[in-house]
Design a protein around this motif. Structure first.
Motif, PDB file in Angstrom:
ATOM      1  N   LEU A 102      13.699  -1.867  14.621  1.00 26.75           N
ATOM      2  CA  LEU A 102      13.143  -1.672  16.079  1.00 26.75           C
ATOM      3  C   LEU A 102      12.125  -2.755  16.146  1.00 26.75           C
ATOM      4  N   VAL A 103      11.395  -3.262  15.333  1.00 29.43           N
ATOM      5  CA  VAL A 103      10.175  -4.105  15.474  1.00 29.43           C
ATOM      6  C   VAL A 103      10.843  -5.598  16.011  1.00 29.43           C
ATOM      7  N   TRP A 104      12.088  -5.780  14.986  1.00 27.76           N
ATOM      8  CA  TRP A 104      12.645  -7.187  15.036  1.00 27.76           C
ATOM      9  C   TRP A 104      13.430  -7.161  16.377  1.00 27.76           C
ATOM     10  N   THR A 106      12.879  -5.759  19.142  1.00 31.20           N
ATOM     11  CA  THR A 106      11.895  -5.754  20.297  1.00 31.20           C
ATOM     12  C   THR A 106      11.301  -7.307  20.421  1.00 31.20           C
ATOM     13  N   ALA A 107      11.002  -7.907  19.290  1.00 35.93           N
ATOM     14  CA  ALA A 107      10.617  -9.172  19.505  1.00 35.93           C
ATOM     15  C   ALA A 107      11.884 -10.219  19.668  1.00 35.93           C
ATOM     16  N   VAL A 108      13.025  -9.965  19.213  1.00 40.08           N
ATOM     17  CA  VAL A 108      13.862 -10.718  19.957  1.00 40.08           C
ATOM     18  C   VAL A 108      14.306 -10.816  21.305  1.00 40.08           C
ATOM     19  N   THR A 109      14.212  -9.492  21.899  1.00 41.01           N
ATOM     20  CA  THR A 109      14.460  -9.058  23.315  1.00 41.01           C
ATOM     21  C   THR A 109      13.315  -9.748  23.996  1.00 41.01           C
ATOM     22  N   THR A 110      11.933  -9.705  23.472  1.00 42.73           N
ATOM     23  CA  THR A 110      11.069 -10.082  24.386  1.00 42.73           C
ATOM     24  C   THR A 110      11.039 -11.649  24.584  1.00 42.73           C
ATOM     25  N   LEU A 111      11.404 -12.224  23.122  1.00 43.83           N
ATOM     26  CA  LEU A 111      11.542 -13.748  23.449  1.00 43.83           C
ATOM     27  C   LEU A 111      12.687 -14.308  24.268  1.00 43.83           C
ATOM     28  N   CYS A 112      13.905 -13.455  24.205  1.00 43.33           N
ATOM     29  CA  CYS A 112      14.790 -13.709  25.024  1.00 43.33           C
ATOM     30  C   CYS A 112      14.402 -13.551  26.798  1.00 43.33           C
TER      31      CYS A 112
END
Length: 336
Positions: A102-104, A106-112
């Motif tokens: 979940l943490v990773w 969220t980070a990938v989605t936010t970056l995109c």
């Protein structure tokens, strides 16, 4: 069965479609689209929906590498084009939350989202940019909503889940109640009943094989399932220990079955280059036994087998009789 059937058919159809897109992109000279389609096809090909064995190592790692490659290519397409490939970004949040913690995810989605907004804002001469960013944000919100519902459902159903997701063994929380029911049925019908506890002799290994063993736990679960009758049940009682309830089986037959399972699991571990042995404890139902005493008996039998060097099966009745007959000396055991 319906879930597995549909996912399998859909994944195969998606794989064929992505390969067709890759071939068409190659004929048009769209090499970025070609590469992205191949990475997307690799994601489908390495998924457990495409093939159940894809849940075992090294497929999950390959799965995530393919997703990383696809995400990088889609982000590159924000600046290089083609514009049609940018719309593939809509699936990135869904895939991220499906594959990553979940943490990773969220980070990938936010970056995109951040990179997409920066890139689209730079395209001043393209009127479609406002539609693209609003649609992407809406897709991301819907993905987050689906993830929230998934996590909420998982937490609500966790106390009711009867099987271990990794090995498909029955949940340990139900062992005592199920064993109590089987004891009552055996006493009521006057039939035999035995239990087996299978354990991997990890304490005898010089290395720490836990990571490698966890990767083949699904196959261990499938092997146990293949060796048992439909009305036998097995439980994951510890990280690397399983307890099997065998209604209507006397201790001698249970010992023979335990030896067969023990040798089969040892061969399975050997085929995965794991030099580990397997031990088994066997206990039969005696007068006055309850669920707790039967579990203690079979656990003591397994412990005795491992104390003798492992790689053997030990019946609790034989060991207990030997110990009682020679209380001052060392018991020899009857492991095979």
């Amino acid at each position: 069965m319906a879930e597995n059937f549909l996912l399998s058919r859909l994944s195969r159809a998606g794989f064929v479609l992505l390969i067709a897109i890759a071939i068409f992109a190659a004929t048009q000279g769209e090499y970025l689209t070609l590469t992205a389609a191949l990475f997307a096809a690799a994601i489908v090909l390495t998924s457990s929906a495409f093939n159940a064995y894809r849940s075992e190592a090294p497929w999950p790692t390959v799965h995530r590498i393919a997703f990383t490659g696809l995400a990088i290519l889609l982000l590159i397409s924000l600046w290089l084009g083609p514009w049609g490939l940018v719309h593939w970004l809509y699936v990135v949040p869904l895939i991220a939350f499906a594959l990553l913690p979940l943490v990773w995810a969220t980070a990938v989605t936010t970056l995109c989202v951040i990179l997409a907004m920066v890139a689209v804002s730079a395209l001043a001469g393209m009127p479609e940019r406002h539609q693209m960013i609003s649609a992407f944000l809406m897709t991301t919100v819907l993905s987050c909503l689906l993830v929230f519902l998934r996590e909420y459902k998982s937490r609500q159903l966790a106390p009711l889940r009867r099987t271990d997701e990794l090995t498909q063994a029955a949940s340990r929380e139900y062992l005592t109640a199920d064993l109590h029911k089987e004891i009552q049925r055996s006493e009521r019908e006057g039939t035999d009943m035995s239990v087996i506890m299978i354990g991997l002799d990890t304490h005898l290994s010089d290395s720490d094989p836990d990571a490698d063993i966890r990767s083949i736990l699904p196959r261990i679960g499938r092997y146990l399932h293949s060796q048992l009758r439909d009305f036998d049940t097995y439980y994951r009682v510890a990280d690397l220990q399983f307890l099997i309830i065998l209604p209507g089986i006397p201790t001698a037959d249970a010992a023979a079955l335990a030896e067969t399972i023990r040798r089969g699991l040892k061969s399975l571990l050997s085929s995965h280059q794991l030099g580990l042995t397997v031990s088994a404890g066997i206990a039969g139902l005696n007068i006055g036994d309850d669920a707790d005493s039967l579990q203690n008996s079979v656990a003591n039998a397994l412990r005795r087998a491992q104390q003798q060097g492992g790689d053997r099966a030990q019946a609790y009745s034989a060991w207990n009789q030997t110990r009682n007959a020679n209380p001052g000396g060392r018991s020899g055991g009857s492991g095979s």
